[in-house]
Design a protein around this motif. Structure first.
Motif, PDB file in Angstrom:
ATOM      1  N   LEU A  37      48.529  83.923  37.036  1.00 28.56           N
ATOM      2  CA  LEU A  37      48.670  83.385  38.287  1.00 28.56           C
ATOM      3  C   LEU A  37      48.818  84.482  39.584  1.00 28.56           C
ATOM      4  O   LEU A  37      48.713  84.507  40.602  1.00 28.56           O
ATOM      5  N   PRO A  38      49.932  85.341  39.055  1.00 28.37           N
ATOM      6  CA  PRO A  38      50.479  86.567  40.088  1.00 28.37           C
ATOM      7  C   PRO A  38      49.092  87.418  40.276  1.00 28.37           C
ATOM      8  O   PRO A  38      49.008  87.666  41.300  1.00 28.37           O
ATOM      9  N   PHE A  39      48.249  87.658  39.290  1.00 26.40           N
ATOM     10  CA  PHE A  39      47.125  88.238  39.624  1.00 26.40           C
ATOM     11  C   PHE A  39      46.052  87.471  40.462  1.00 26.40           C
ATOM     12  O   PHE A  39      45.271  88.277  41.376  1.00 26.40           O
ATOM     13  N   MET A  40      46.057  86.399  39.918  1.00 28.37           N
ATOM     14  CA  MET A  40      45.107  85.583  40.900  1.00 28.37           C
ATOM     15  C   MET A  40      45.582  85.346  42.406  1.00 28.37           C
ATOM     16  O   MET A  40      44.848  84.965  43.382  1.00 28.37           O
TER      17      MET A  40
ATOM     18  N   TYR B  78      44.460  88.425  44.263  1.00 32.37           N
ATOM     19  CA  TYR B  78      43.022  88.426  44.256  1.00 32.37           C
ATOM     20  C   TYR B  78      42.762  87.530  45.410  1.00 32.37           C
ATOM     21  O   TYR B  78      41.639  87.856  46.173  1.00 32.37           O
ATOM     22  N   ALA B  79      43.201  86.453  45.516  1.00 30.89           N
ATOM     23  CA  ALA B  79      42.769  85.300  46.661  1.00 30.89           C
ATOM     24  C   ALA B  79      43.492  85.933  48.114  1.00 30.89           C
ATOM     25  O   ALA B  79      42.588  85.633  49.074  1.00 30.89           O
TER      26      ALA B  79
ATOM     27  N   ILE C 206      39.542  93.006  42.505  1.00 31.00           N
ATOM     28  CA  ILE C 206      40.220  92.986  41.299  1.00 31.00           C
ATOM     29  C   ILE C 206      41.123  94.373  41.529  1.00 31.00           C
ATOM     30  O   ILE C 206      42.296  94.468  41.001  1.00 31.00           O
ATOM     31  N   LYS C 207      40.534  95.336  41.992  1.00 29.12           N
ATOM     32  CA  LYS C 207      41.307  96.686  42.495  1.00 29.12           C
ATOM     33  C   LYS C 207      42.713  96.554  43.096  1.00 29.12           C
ATOM     34  O   LYS C 207      43.749  96.862  42.806  1.00 29.12           O
TER      35      LYS C 207
ATOM     36  N   ALA D  97      45.155  78.797  49.178  1.00 32.67           N
ATOM     37  CA  ALA D  97      44.784  79.286  47.723  1.00 32.67           C
ATOM     38  C   ALA D  97      46.207  79.876  47.085  1.00 32.67           C
ATOM     39  O   ALA D  97      46.748  79.635  46.071  1.00 32.67           O
ATOM     40  N   TYR D  98      46.812  80.633  48.008  1.00 31.42           N
ATOM     41  CA  TYR D  98      48.098  81.560  47.539  1.00 31.42           C
ATOM     42  C   TYR D  98      49.047  80.455  47.422  1.00 31.42           C
ATOM     43  O   TYR D  98      49.834  80.540  46.260  1.00 31.42           O
TER      44      TYR D  98
END
Length: 688
Positions: free
Chosen positions: A120-123, A126-127, A138-139, A465-466
């Motif tokens: 979830l932190p990565f997403m 990403y969002a 992604i980068k 989304a965040y």
């Protein structure tokens, strides 16, 4: 029936999580991965809350079987067999066979921990990324989470080095796993007590105030004034961002390498802005890198991120404003109908959405009057008293659950009394009501809190989304310590009860906290007592008063600023109500005209449109607005202008202010002389 209860609850909880996510999220516009990840996080957390009472009843039955077949011998911890006839155990209707619950809890717990600490932190990053490709997003997400992940790896690595160097420690893998679980639960318990202390007071108080019609109406006026300020700020921010997009779109032509990025940004803009920018495109001009300076890809990524945020915020404030108007109109109708002699509820405006015929058949105007004007206030008062009683019991049990002789925790007393008679229905209902009330106090606070505009759960599909992903993270971090706290309150945790009994399957997955004695015997026992101080602070609204002193307007009855905002909101609602009344009257007159004269209206309407076009063209030639600035339309359609020409209706006149609508004046917030105080900029509502 052994696995039926577990299966039914699994299905029910899934649809419950899906319903809540549909209320706050937007399945059509948000990314599917965001929806799936948030749904999984909410589903697992709700599932733990609903399944834990079944684990408790199954554990009590297993303890009964163990007591029938064996008894501890004197002087040691061994067991001797007893005759089975001395005691009889009744299998609960929801009994779950051995071996299922440990596997179930292991899968649920570690999946939720993987979501909250890694996925979830990565997403989230990403969002929020403004990249134009999956690789770019992604980068960006990896770079933003490098510090986040690196901090945990650094702490864990330092701990492993310390254990390896110190000869006094010889930790095994199970102990390391328990230490990791204890660290996660300690962080969650720290946040849990803060949210619980607020919810234990605010939930009963909100229901008690819900019975006060005047209080609700004044608070709605206050919200209207604040929301109008936020709405104006969102509109102005969107205008500025759209101006930057227009300049970028005009500078980067069709054959520029970055034109695809500009087209992606334009797709995220509202439709009316896309049409305006499309009409002013000069695609026949080629770009020249030597003569013109073009924005970089990095600046376009930043602009893309700003466009997504500003458009979402603008749409959210527009929807919330319409919902708040409906709520204010309804509360005003309730205040008017309280003195009705006919005892039939009369609405000022008809509902814009079609009502269900079944509800309309049973929920008649008479039933609605009795419910809204007589029964509902008393129902809210009784419910507030019940919730306040639960809150007092929770606070008392949080401060005394560590006492085993005598047992002072009321929840533990209730469970032990039911355990003696093996009344499993009562045990499961008592456990469910207890953990459900604790969950409501904690989760409702998560839904209520707002961290500026970065985290905000807005209903009616307006949550970004965040915020959805952040709520999933909070749920996954709060639920395990919440369940451990519940087991401690009921003395089902051997660490609290200090009994050599069979633990629940959930506790066995968590491991023995005796590995870290200062946490098991110190923090877990004494830190929940802090809930008393937090409840007192919430009761006297200390947090609200501090925010008010810092400049964040909060609803306080004894504040002068609150009174000013209430007056401003009341004026805004009054003007919006008058506008809607004129619109409905115009619709009724047009309908009567059409029914009476039929096709004659078409020729008249064409003549009026022709006259209106002449007047609009004349007004455009006499104004000197710059064409490059895109402003919002004035909100009146051609049909409304025809109505004003056909129906010459006198407008309200004020000696201090000629304009009927305060939002079209240049003076800001409303004062007794016709001014508005909350708007610091002039001409901010020119185009509303």
């Amino acid at each position: 029936m052994s696995g039926a209860a577990l299966g039914l609850e699994i299905v029910f909880v899934f649809f419950l999580a899906l319903f809540l996510l549909h209320r706050y999220g937007d399945f059509k516009k948000q990314h599917r991965l965001v929806i799936v990840a948030t749904l999984l996080a909410w589903y697992l957390c709700f599932l733990i809350v609903f399944i834990l009472p079944l684990d408790v009843s199954t554990t009590i039955y297993n303890r009964c079987k163990l007591a029938v077949n064996s008894s501890p011998a004197e002087g040691n911890g061994s067991y001797v067999t007893l005759a089975p006839s001395k005691q009889k155990c009744f299998k609960p209707w929801s009994y779950i066979p051995n071996g299922i619950m440990p596997i179930f809890w292991r899968v649920v717990y570690w999946t939720s921990q993987f979501l909250t600490w890694i996925l979830l932190p990565f997403m989230q990053s990403y969002a929020r990324s403004g990249g134009f490709s999956i690789t770019g997003k992604i980068k960006t997400a990896l770079i933003e989470n490098a510090i986040y992940y690196g901090t945990y790896l650094l702490i864990f690595g330092a701990f492993l080095i310390y254990v390896a160097v110190n000869p006094n420690f010889s930790l095994q893998w199970n102990q390391l796993q328990t230490i990791g679980i204890a660290a996660a639960n300690t962080w969650g318990l720290f946040l849990l007590v803060l949210l619980l202390g607020y919810g234990l007071v605010e939930i009963p108080r909100s229901h008690w105030n819900g019975a006060k019609r005047g209080y609700l109406l004044m608070k709605t006026y206050f919200k209207a004034a604040k929301l109008m300020t936020e709405k104006a700020d969102a509109e102005e921010n969107l205008e500025d961002i759209m101006e930057e997009v227009r300049k970028v779109s005009e500078s980067i032509k069709y054959n520029h390498p970055l034109r695809k990025c500009v087209d992606t940004i334009l797709k995220k803009c509202p439709t009316e802005y896309q049409e305006r920018m499309g009409r002013n495109m000069d695609d026949y001009e080629d770009f020249d890198e030597r003569q013109n300076s073009y924005p970089s890809e990095k600046s376009l990524v930043k602009l893309h991120k700003q466009v997504i945020y500003s458009v979402q915020r603008h749409r959210r404030t527009q929807v919330q404003w319409q919902i708040l108007l409906e709520q204010a109109f309804y509360l005003e109708d309730v205040a008017k109908n309280e003195t009705s002699a006919t005892r039939q509820f009369v609405h000022t405006f008809h509902s814009q959405e079609p009502e269900n015929k079944i509800i309309q058949y049973f929920y008649t105007p008479t039933v609605e009057w009795y419910w809204e004007c007589l029964l509902r206030p008393w129902f809210y008062r009784v419910l507030a008293v019940v919730l306040a009683t639960f809150s007092v019991i929770v606070v008392w049990s949080e401060c005394t659950f560590f006492s085993t002789k005598p047992v002072l925790s009321l929840f533990a007393v209730f469970i032990q009394l039911a355990e003696k008679t093996y009344n499993y229905i009562y045990i499961e209902m008592a456990c469910f009501l207890t953990i459900f009330f604790l969950s409501i106090c904690v989760y409702s606070t998560v839904f209520r809190i707002r961290v500026f505009n970065y985290y905000y759960l807005a209903s009616h599909h307006q949550t970004d989304a965040y915020s959805l992903l952040f709520s999933g993270m909070l749920f996954c971090r709060l639920t395990p310590p919440l369940c451990l706290n519940f087991l401690g309150l009921t003395h089902m945790d051997a660490t609290i009860s200090h009994k050599n009994t069979q633990p629940t399957a959930y506790t066995s997955i968590m491991g023995s906290m005796r590995v870290l004695s200062f946490i098991a015997d110190g923090f877990y026992i004494y830190y929940p007592m802090l809930v008393v101080i937090l409840c007192i602070a919430t009761y006297f609204s200390l947090g609200t008063r501090c925010l008010n002193l810092l400049g964040f307007q909060q609803f306080m009855g004894d504040s002068e600023m609150t009174s000013d905002l209430i007056d401003e909101g009341k004026e805004l609602i009054r003007r919006e109500k008058r506008k809607r009344q004129r619109q409905e009257e115009g619709e009724n007159r047009r309908r009567e005209w059409k029914e009476r004269y039929g096709n004659r209206d078409d020729s008249t309407r064409n003549r009026v449109v022709h006259t209106d076009q002449k007047e609009s063209s004349f007004s455009e030639t006499n104004t000197n607005r710059p064409l490059s600035k895109y402003t919002r339309s004035n909100g009146r359609t051609e049909r409304d202008r025809i109505e004003l020409l056909q129906d010459a209706e006198p407008l309200d006149f004020n000696a201090d202010s000629i304009n009927d609508d305060p939002l079209e004046s240049d003076s800001g917030r409303y004062q007794p002389g016709g001014r508005y105080l909350s708007m610091s900029r002039s001409k901010i509502f020119d185009d509303v």
